[in-house]
Motif scaffolding. Structure first.
Motif, mmCIF file in Angstrom:
data_model
loop_
_atom_site.group_PDB
_atom_site.id
_atom_site.type_symbol
_atom_site.label_atom_id
_atom_site.label_comp_id
_atom_site.label_asym_id
_atom_site.label_seq_id
_atom_site.Cartn_x
_atom_site.Cartn_y
_atom_site.Cartn_z
ATOM 1 N N GLN A 98 0.864 -1.184 0.000
ATOM 2 C CA GLN A 98 0.000 0.000 0.000
ATOM 3 C C GLN A 98 0.900 1.234 0.000
ATOM 4 O OE1 GLN A 98 -3.465 -0.597 -0.411
ATOM 5 N NE2 GLN A 98 -2.466 -2.531 -0.860
ATOM 6 N N GLY A 99 0.696 2.158 0.925
ATOM 7 C CA GLY A 99 1.483 3.394 0.926
ATOM 8 C C GLY A 99 2.955 3.152 1.240
ATOM 9 N N GLY A 100 3.815 3.967 0.650
ATOM 10 C CA GLY A 100 5.244 3.866 0.911
ATOM 11 C C GLY A 100 5.733 4.976 1.825
ATOM 12 N N ALA A 101 6.971 4.874 2.294
ATOM 13 C CA ALA A 101 7.592 5.961 3.057
ATOM 14 C C ALA A 101 7.903 7.086 2.065
ATOM 15 C CB ALA A 101 8.857 5.444 3.723
ATOM 16 N N GLU A 102 8.523 8.158 2.560
ATOM 17 C CA GLU A 102 8.790 9.317 1.696
ATOM 18 C C GLU A 102 9.648 8.934 0.473
ATOM 19 O OE1 GLU A 102 10.840 12.378 3.798
ATOM 20 O OE2 GLU A 102 10.757 13.672 2.025
ATOM 21 N N GLY A 103 9.178 9.255 -0.715
ATOM 22 C CA GLY A 103 9.961 8.984 -1.925
ATOM 23 C C GLY A 103 9.910 7.535 -2.389
ATOM 24 N N ILE A 104 9.014 6.733 -1.813
ATOM 25 C CA ILE A 104 8.912 5.307 -2.198
ATOM 26 C C ILE A 104 7.508 5.067 -2.778
ATOM 27 C CG2 ILE A 104 9.050 2.912 -1.385
ATOM 28 C CD1 ILE A 104 11.559 4.015 -0.454
ATOM 29 N N PHE A 105 7.444 4.409 -3.935
ATOM 30 C CA PHE A 105 6.154 4.215 -4.618
ATOM 31 C C PHE A 105 6.032 2.762 -5.072
ATOM 32 C CE2 PHE A 105 7.821 8.442 -5.056
ATOM 33 C CZ PHE A 105 6.749 9.255 -4.695
ATOM 34 N N ALA A 106 4.792 2.238 -5.060
ATOM 35 C CA ALA A 106 4.564 0.847 -5.521
ATOM 36 C C ALA A 106 3.887 0.893 -6.888
ATOM 37 C CB ALA A 106 3.690 0.107 -4.524
ATOM 38 N N ALA A 107 4.305 -0.028 -7.778
ATOM 39 C CA ALA A 107 3.737 -0.046 -9.143
ATOM 40 C C ALA A 107 3.375 -1.466 -9.553
ATOM 41 C CB ALA A 107 4.762 0.531 -10.125
ATOM 42 N N GLY A 108 2.225 -1.612 -10.209
ATOM 43 C CA GLY A 108 1.850 -2.910 -10.797
ATOM 44 C C GLY A 108 1.242 -3.871 -9.811
ATOM 45 N N VAL A 109 1.427 -5.153 -10.069
ATOM 46 C CA VAL A 109 0.731 -6.204 -9.319
ATOM 47 C C VAL A 109 1.233 -6.342 -7.873
ATOM 48 C CG1 VAL A 109 0.303 -8.701 -9.295
ATOM 49 C CG2 VAL A 109 -0.028 -7.420 -11.387
ATOM 50 N N CYS A 110 2.402 -5.821 -7.555
ATOM 51 C CA CYS A 110 2.830 -5.881 -6.141
ATOM 52 C C CYS A 110 1.855 -5.090 -5.269
ATOM 53 C CB CYS A 110 4.269 -5.405 -5.953
ATOM 54 S SG CYS A 110 4.519 -3.658 -6.263
#
Ligand SMILES: Cc1cc2nc3c(=O)[nH]c(=O)nc-3n(C[C@H](O)[C@H](O)[C@H](O)COP(=O)(O)OP(=O)(O)OC[C@H]3O[C@@H](n4cnc5c(N)ncnc54)[C@H](O)[C@@H]3O)c2cc1C
Ligand code: SF4
Ligand code: SF4
Length: 338
Positions: A300-312
């Motif tokens: 779900q949400g990431g720490a500062e500057g971290i983003f999740a993309a796609g099926v993960c």
């Protein structure tokens, strides 16, 4: 001004699309893939065209792969893993091990995680005889076999006359804690059934299902066409047991919910549509990067500057994955320049 730099972890459809989107906007990208080649799961899928394209989107992934190879702002590391990652100034310092013993330390200002999925682990589900009977296979194995050999007969021989797909294996099953729908397996099973029917017009193809998930108008029409034109039969039941004897066909035992009667039937090939589950190692990575997980382990949400993309982040087909990954890259870009 020095270029901004982003680390993308995972080189599947999502990682490649995020990397390309950032590179097109002038950002330098380090793309880290644990396997020998980028492309992810979908690079092993067959084309599902019959006399016409059936819009499975598998070729989009191969196109993305070619574009990555030609993009000078993307540096790809294969057979690679993130050994160490720590906060440093406004970004992260990352140590990557790749190609055996090589190592590199990089400074990046943002990270996109695109680690995708693993199929549901069948090791505790002996009722399907997976790993015991050679003609009980997974959807991933069927995709790969048809892609590599060019067709079902070339892959499994000419004795295959009756094929069964079993849907929702490991999905929508609260008894094992996976209550969610994997969202793509009805679509790919239907398209695979269609190309098999095209190759073997006399083969009998049955799809065992709980209830057929149809996303969008296109797919509902496709489903109708399968029943009416392609004569594919849908059986509302999930088999309770599959077994075989030497020199005999596979026996599938199930209770048809429409008739309410236990039935046994013989098949030559059984394809299990396994749940999409978070990839192994993603929990550890999420902990290291301060990413929160939902109750099934998707990011779900990431720490500062971290983003999740796609099926993960949750099950998606290829076009949805590409859209999600481009959106994640857009968010990362806004973060870099805000
Ligand atoms: C049997 C099956 C058939 C399908 N058929 C279709 C279809 O016909 N059409 C369609 O639209 N969708 C289909 N899908 C869905 C499709 O597979 C996904 O949409 C797509 O693969 C998602 O891409 P991704 O990049 O998010 O994940 P993945 O494809 O899983 O890619 C993730 C990548 O990250 C890498 N990785 C993982 N962890 C790490 C790590 N720690 N460090 C570095 N690298 C890492 C992996 O090796 C992999 O290369 C199908 C799914 C299944 C299961
Ligand atoms: S791979 Fe899929 S989308 Fe591409 S041509 Fe074949 S059927 Fe059409
Ligand atoms: S997409 Fe279809 S087979 Fe897959 S979990 Fe959902 S309903 Fe079951």
């Amino acid at each position: 001004m020095e270029r901004k730099k982003v680390l993308v972890i995972g080189g599947g459809a999502a990682g490649m699309s995020s990397a390309l989107e950032l590179a097109e906007r002038g950002v330098e990208v380090y793309l880290v893939e644990k396997e020998k080649e980028i492309g992810g799961r979908a690079a092993t899928y067959c084309c599902k065209a019959t006399d016409e394209c059936n819009r499975c989107a598998a070729c989009l992934v191969l196109q993305e792969k070619d574009k990555v190879a030609q993009e000078p702002l993307i540096q790809v590391y294969t057979s690679a893993r993130v050994e160490e990652i720590k906060k440093r100034g406004n970004g992260y310092q990352v140590k990557i091990l790749y190609d055996g013993d090589d190592a590199v330390t990089l400074e990046v200002q943002a990270v996109i995680v695109a680690t995708g999925f693993d199929p549901y682990d069948l090791s505790r589900r002996s009722e399907f005889a997976y790993g015991v009977e050679k003609n009980v296979i997974t959807g991933l194995e069927l995709e790969k076999a048809i892609k590599e050999k060019g067709g079902l007969v070339a892959a499994f021989g000419s004795d295959i006359k009756k094929i069964g797909f079993i849907q929702c294996v490991g999905s929508r099953d609260l008894s094992i804690g996976n209550g969610y729908c994997s969202r793509v397996c009805c679509m790919y099973a239907a398209k695979l059934a269609k190309i098999i029917r095209h190759e073997l017009p006399d083969a009998e193809i049955n799809i065992f299902y709980m209830d057929f998930q149809s996303f969008g108008k296109c797919f509902s029409e496709f489903n109708k066409e399968l029943r009416e034109t392609d004569k594919i039969k849908f059986i509302r039941a999930i088999p309770s047991k599959i077994y075989g004897f030497p020199y005999d066909r596979l026996t599938v035992r199930y209770t048809d919910s429409l008739v309410g009667k236990q039935t046994e039937d013989k098949y030559d090939l059984i394809v299990l549509s396994l749940a999409i589950t978070p990839s192994r190692g993603s929990r550890d990575l999420a902990e290291r990067l301060g990413i929160t997980l939902d109750k099934y382990g998707f990011m779900q949400g990431g720490a500062e500057g971290i983003f999740a993309a796609g099926v993960c982040e949750g099950p998606k087909d290829i076009p949805q994955t590409i859209g999600h990954a481009k959106a994640a890259a857009g968010e990362a870009y806004r973060y870099l320049f805000s």
